[in-house]
Design an enzyme around this catalytic site. Sequence first.
Site, PDB file in Angstrom:
ATOM      1  N   MET A 121      -8.166   8.766   9.730  1.00  0.00           N
ATOM      2  CA  MET A 121      -8.774   9.261   8.481  1.00  0.00           C
ATOM      3  C   MET A 121      -9.694  10.453   8.720  1.00  0.00           C
ATOM      4  O   MET A 121     -10.705  10.614   8.046  1.00  0.00           O
ATOM      5  CB  MET A 121      -9.585   8.140   7.796  1.00  0.00           C
ATOM      6  CG  MET A 121      -8.732   6.962   7.386  1.00  0.00           C
ATOM      7  SD  MET A 121      -9.689   5.557   6.795  1.00  0.00           S
ATOM      8  CE  MET A 121     -10.233   4.807   8.312  1.00  0.00           C
ATOM      9  N   LYS A 145      -2.656   4.542  -5.474  1.00  0.00           N
ATOM     10  CA  LYS A 145      -2.794   5.341  -6.689  1.00  0.00           C
ATOM     11  C   LYS A 145      -1.421   5.750  -7.196  1.00  0.00           C
ATOM     12  O   LYS A 145      -0.698   6.453  -6.514  1.00  0.00           O
ATOM     13  CB  LYS A 145      -3.593   6.606  -6.379  1.00  0.00           C
ATOM     14  CG  LYS A 145      -5.046   6.456  -6.721  1.00  0.00           C
ATOM     15  CD  LYS A 145      -5.745   7.794  -6.602  1.00  0.00           C
ATOM     16  CE  LYS A 145      -7.192   7.564  -6.259  1.00  0.00           C
ATOM     17  NZ  LYS A 145      -7.746   8.481  -5.301  1.00  0.00           N
ATOM     18  N   ASP A 165       0.813  -1.219   0.000  1.00  0.00           N
ATOM     19  CA  ASP A 165       0.000   0.000   0.000  1.00  0.00           C
ATOM     20  C   ASP A 165       0.842   1.262   0.000  1.00  0.00           C
ATOM     21  O   ASP A 165       2.035   1.235   0.256  1.00  0.00           O
ATOM     22  CB  ASP A 165      -0.893   0.008   1.240  1.00  0.00           C
ATOM     23  CG  ASP A 165      -2.089  -0.903   1.071  1.00  0.00           C
ATOM     24  OD1 ASP A 165      -2.375  -1.287  -0.062  1.00  0.00           O
ATOM     25  OD2 ASP A 165      -2.730  -1.221   2.089  1.00  0.00           O
TER      26      ASP A 165
HETATM   27  N1  SAH Z   1      -4.268  -0.048   9.197  1.00  0.00           N
HETATM   28  C1  SAH Z   1      -3.739   1.274   9.525  1.00  0.00           C
HETATM   29  C2  SAH Z   1      -4.768   2.360   9.312  1.00  0.00           C
HETATM   30  C3  SAH Z   1      -5.150   2.571   7.869  1.00  0.00           C
HETATM   31  S1  SAH Z   1      -6.321   3.876   7.670  1.00  0.00           S
HETATM   32  C4  SAH Z   1      -3.246   1.265  10.961  1.00  0.00           C
HETATM   33  O1  SAH Z   1      -3.449   0.302  11.692  1.00  0.00           O
HETATM   34  O2  SAH Z   1      -2.629   2.249  11.359  1.00  0.00           O
HETATM   35  C5  SAH Z   1      -5.282   5.248   7.270  1.00  0.00           C
HETATM   36  C6  SAH Z   1      -5.251   6.246   8.416  1.00  0.00           C
HETATM   37  O3  SAH Z   1      -4.328   5.804   9.408  1.00  0.00           O
HETATM   38  C7  SAH Z   1      -4.747   7.612   8.021  1.00  0.00           C
HETATM   39  O4  SAH Z   1      -5.804   8.389   7.486  1.00  0.00           O
HETATM   40  C8  SAH Z   1      -4.283   8.161   9.352  1.00  0.00           C
HETATM   41  O5  SAH Z   1      -5.356   8.624  10.139  1.00  0.00           O
HETATM   42  C9  SAH Z   1      -3.714   6.924  10.021  1.00  0.00           C
HETATM   43  N2  SAH Z   1      -2.264   6.841   9.814  1.00  0.00           N
HETATM   44  C10 SAH Z   1      -1.583   5.918   9.123  1.00  0.00           C
HETATM   45  N3  SAH Z   1      -0.261   6.151   9.177  1.00  0.00           N
HETATM   46  C11 SAH Z   1      -0.095   7.259   9.930  1.00  0.00           C
HETATM   47  C12 SAH Z   1       1.021   8.021  10.368  1.00  0.00           C
HETATM   48  N4  SAH Z   1       2.264   7.684  10.050  1.00  0.00           N
HETATM   49  N5  SAH Z   1       0.795   9.114  11.146  1.00  0.00           N
HETATM   50  C13 SAH Z   1      -0.453   9.456  11.495  1.00  0.00           C
HETATM   51  N6  SAH Z   1      -1.541   8.778  11.125  1.00  0.00           N
HETATM   52  C14 SAH Z   1      -1.382   7.700  10.357  1.00  0.00           C
END
Ligand code: SAH
Length: 254
Positions: A172, A58, A36
């Site tokens: 998100m 994307k 991803d």
């Molecule tokens: N499976 C992932 C979440 C995917 S949804 C997990 O467990 O973390 C994607 C969201 O995760 C983003 O919109 C953001 O809110 C959060 N996110 C992912 N990576 C991040 C990062 N490095 N810093 C802050 N938020 C993050």
Amino acid sequence: MSRGRISIVGAGPGDPELITVKALRRLEQADVVLYDRLVSDELLEHCPPGTLKIYCGKAPGRHALTQEEIDRLIVDYARVGHHVVRLKGGDPFVFGRGGEEALAASKAGIPFEVVPGVTSAAGASASAGIPLTHRGTAASFAVVTGSRCGDDGAPVRWDLLAQGADTLAVYMGVARLEEICGELIRYGRGADTPAALVENATTEAERVVTGTLGNIARLAAAMKVGSPAMLLVGDTVGIREKLQPVVSERYGAV
Ligand code: SAH
């Protein structure tokens, strides 16, 4: 030919060192990796030279693969005998659609496993110095999606969540901050409740903006906070100030 299988693997929140030993081993054995947008490029270097690497997000001039296409690809590659690694940001079962991929594998009768990862709420909490729970301050936390705020028939129960968990970690949510904070205030969380946004948590690009439920949306807009960012709401945000010197030294945060 050995039987194919699928590993649905969490890559951690951003810092490539925050992947688990088990996840690294899976990358080292992978025939095919589907990865991803939020996965660090560095991690893919652990794959053997012949590994087929497929980007699922994307790319310029191309559409992202749909979830159905991803489900089909992991199943098809495993069916012909490959070890398929589905590498996802954070943890696969926290807003990662890992459940849908596990169901696709199960339905096709293909052996699969889920390797957990450090979810970004835990990553943001650690690197920003904001405990999710803290004795005397927060006895519970909830992880919530902000992406459905304002939708008709939204499944997120802001009415219950506003006061139902001490710390809220909203994923998100950056594009709908005003609505999210508005809902929480509407359902009784004080506008003066401490709130923080952690952008690019655990990476060198990490930025932290702190404020309150009442002003964090405005502050985030002024600072042009973008995705990915984690919204943390609750009194433990106040603990950051006391932890700040050590945290900044380790991560170089602002
Ligand atoms: N499976 C992932 C979440 C995917 S949804 C997990 O467990 O973390 C994607 C969201 O995760 C983003 O919109 C953001 O809110 C959060 N996110 C992912 N990576 C991040 C990062 N490095 N810093 C802050 N938020 C993050």
